[in-house]
Enzyme design. Structure first.
Site, mmCIF file in Angstrom:
data_model
loop_
_atom_site.group_PDB
_atom_site.id
_atom_site.type_symbol
_atom_site.label_atom_id
_atom_site.label_comp_id
_atom_site.label_asym_id
_atom_site.label_seq_id
_atom_site.Cartn_x
_atom_site.Cartn_y
_atom_site.Cartn_z
ATOM 1 N N LYS A 290 0.891 -1.331 -0.001
ATOM 2 C CA LYS A 290 0.069 0.112 -0.159
ATOM 3 C C LYS A 290 0.872 1.246 0.067
ATOM 4 O O LYS A 290 1.747 1.188 0.749
ATOM 5 C CB LYS A 290 -0.907 0.048 1.145
ATOM 6 C CG LYS A 290 -1.933 1.165 1.334
ATOM 7 C CD LYS A 290 -2.730 0.893 2.427
ATOM 8 C CE LYS A 290 -4.094 1.773 2.763
ATOM 9 N NZ LYS A 290 -4.767 1.779 3.842
ATOM 10 N N SER B 171 -9.582 1.662 2.580
ATOM 11 C CA SER B 171 -8.638 2.290 1.807
ATOM 12 C C SER B 171 -7.670 1.455 1.153
ATOM 13 O O SER B 171 -7.065 1.774 0.072
ATOM 14 C CB SER B 171 -8.076 3.648 2.521
ATOM 15 O OG SER B 171 -7.490 2.946 3.583
ATOM 16 N N SER C 20 -9.873 -0.727 6.933
ATOM 17 C CA SER C 20 -9.283 -0.659 5.396
ATOM 18 C C SER C 20 -8.615 -1.673 5.082
ATOM 19 O O SER C 20 -7.985 -1.749 3.852
ATOM 20 C CB SER C 20 -8.359 0.502 5.795
ATOM 21 O OG SER C 20 -9.068 1.810 5.667
#
Lengths: 469, 93
Positions: free
Chosen positions: A71, A146, A170
């Site tokens: 990420k 996310s 997330s």
């Protein structure tokens, strides 16, 4: 050979038997990413030269030569780290996050950086400044967020596993939306050094994988005490503990109320039925403050966000507008840089957090929320006197269409209703597929006591095949 | 609705410049969210004790010894404006 179908153990066995090399695997994922990324847009960056050079290293570890995605709020030295924000569009990380350091030491290959909601604020990956990621199961739908890029990269078969971060769901929510496994470890089990802080009392790094076994392998190699993160715990993962059949399972009534899609309710109930059929002991439990968790979260999280985001002022690094305008004092530069560098949702949360922390509102909002947080944590503590694991749905809805909720923040926030509780209490939880609704996947959440990820893995491995027949 | 003066004050504290249209839409969003979190007022929390670090189970600082870290050059390279090895900023007052 389709390496995206192989587990970490299977790839490792292939290397040992010389059936294929790390270079073959790297080239396979490179070709797949070049083909599919333009449409799915899970990667913000993947670099052939780096990937092939790292794939040549051989280390004595099961993760040697395994390509993984990261990420884009987790730092890899020498590689851009944007957090999905214009503010950091050209920011190159000066050091490695501890999780990256550990995986590199094990010989795992940094494949690419994945798209995300700006600074991890969002539940759909639509809040990225660089474009929307599509759900590989249905390209008109969001992958969740996310960590949507990481979930999509695993689901589309564009890496072996991925790292994400989870502040209110997330990792688990996108894992559920994309039909993969997503682990949010216990607060303190994995070092957060090198992760861009969003809400420090909630943030945790975890992994997204294609199987529970892979999640266990990754977790056992990234967890543990780190001198560079004072909140990390002195903890060494072990798969010992109770036999799987001795684990007592709790079902909290508060998670099966109105507002949950019938498809999700049905799939999760069927999954629970199978747990019964296998002879596990199941208890009905109550977590009475569940319905207050989201409101608590949406005070505590923005409050911490407003403090953590203060560092992004475009002076020591980041987007600077000094050349575009003639402002002549430092304070006006802050206003200008932040106006252009930060997106709508980030600004919304900063302002909200400054409001709930400001004089005159602090007691009514922040202090009250901290007290309710203590009640929520106590609910779990009480429940875990009786049970070892708690099963719940991951999300109230199936993946929504791209654009459907992007202009309605409150409705977007509601997709975190079943996941934020876990972060407020600092517990470990895993999302894994437990059924289907048409072409979409439905996830189930397994919550455990602090530092009992071993119970989650045992239980998850037992039901992985049974649930997804 | 949060009144205009409050929004002006908070946006100013946030160090973000915004036009009046942005402020208006933000004020609406905040009112919606604050309306939703009102539900916490249903609970009697007068007897609840808070702890500062509810989830932090360990908080050990390391020994104060020099360690390997990134180079000075890498940090200075990130400065948005610089002169030699100094960070350059606009006037403070």
């Amino acid at each position: 050979m389709d390496f995206s179908k192989l587990s970490i153990k299977e790839i490792n066995a292939g290397y040992k038997e010389n059936s294929f090399s790390a270079k073959d695997v790297a080239l396979f994922f490179l070709e797949e990413a070049e083909k599919k990324n333009p449409e799915i847009f899970c990667y913000l960056e993947f670099n052939k030269e780096r990937i092939l050079s790292q794939a040549q290293e051989k280390k004595d570890s099961i993760l040697s030569g395994i390509p993984f995605a990261i990420k884009d709020n987790i730092m890899v030295q020498g590689v851009k780290c944007t957090a999905g924000s214009k503010m950091l569009e050209n920011y190159v990380a000066p050091y490695n996050a501890t999780v990256v350091e550990k995986l590199r030491e094990a010989g795992a290959v940094v494949f690419g950086k994945t798209n995300m909601d700006e600074f991890a604020m969002g539940s759909s990956t639509e809040q990225s400044s660089f474009g929307v990621t599509r759900n590989p199961l249905d390209k008109l739908r969001v992958p969740g967020g996310s960590s949507g890029g990481s979930a999509a990269a695993v689901a589309a078969g564009l890496c072996s596993f991925a790292l994400g971060s989870d502040t209110g769901g997330s990792i688990r929510q996108p894992a559920s939306f994309c039909g993969v496994v997503g682990l949010k470890p216990t607060y303190g089990a994995v070092s957060r050094y090198g992760l861009m802080a969003m809400a420090s009392s909630l943030d945790q790094i975890g992994c997204l994988t294609r199987s529970v076994e892979d999640a266990e392998i990754v977790f056992s190699s990234i967890s543990g005490k780190d001198d560079k993160d004072s909140t990390s715990s002195d903890y060494v993962y072990s798969d010992l503990g109770k036999d799987v059949k001795e684990l007592v399972v709790g079902i909290p009534q508060e998670y099966f109320v109105e507002g949950i899609d019938s498809e999700i309710k049905e799939a999760v109930n069927q999954a629970i039925e199978k747990v019964k059929q296998e002879g596990f002991k199941i208890k009905k439990i109550s977590l009475p403050h569940t319905s207050y968790a989201l409101a608590t979260y949406y005070i505590i999280m923005p409050s911490e966000v407003s403090a953590n985001m203060a560092r992004y002022d475009g002076i020591r690094y980041g987007l600077s507008r000094s050349k575009e305008n003639s402002l002549d004092n430092l304070t006006s530069m802050y206003f200008e840089n932040r106006k252009h560098g930060l997106g709508t949702e980030v600004k919304r949360r900063i302002v909200l957090g400054n409001y709930t922390l400001s004089a005159g509102h602090y007691d009514a909002y922040y202090k009250r929320a901290q007290k309710v947080r203590a009640l929520i944590a106590k609910d779990f503590e009480n429940a875990f006197q009786e049970v070892d694991l708690i099963l719940t749905p991951v999300t109230p809805t199936l993946p929504f269409k791209i654009g459907e909720k992007v202009n309605d923040p409150l409705s977007m926030y509601l997709s975190d209703a079943f996941t934020v509780n876990v972060n407020l209490a600092g517990l470990p939880a895993m999302s894994m597929p437990c059924g289907q609704s048409d072409h979409l996947s439905v996830g189930i959440q397994i919550i455990a006591k602090p530092f009992r990820e071993n119970d989650i893995f045992k239980f998850g491995k037992y039901f992985e095949k049974l649930w997804n027949k | 609705m949060i009144d205009k003066k409050d929004i002006e004050h908070i946006v100013n504290l946030s160090r973000i410049s915004m036009d009046s249209k942005e402020k208006e839409s933000l004020s609406q969003d905040l009112s919606d969210i604050l309306g939703y979190v009102e539900k916490l007022k249903e609970l009697d929390v007068s007897q609840v004790k808070t702890v500062d670090n509810l989830v932090v189970r360990s908080s050990m600082t390391r020994k104060d010894q020099p360690q390997k870290s990134c180079s000075r050059k890498e940090i200075i390279d990130l400065f948005t404006e610089k002169q030699d090895r100094f960070l350059k900023v606009k006037s403070i007052l």
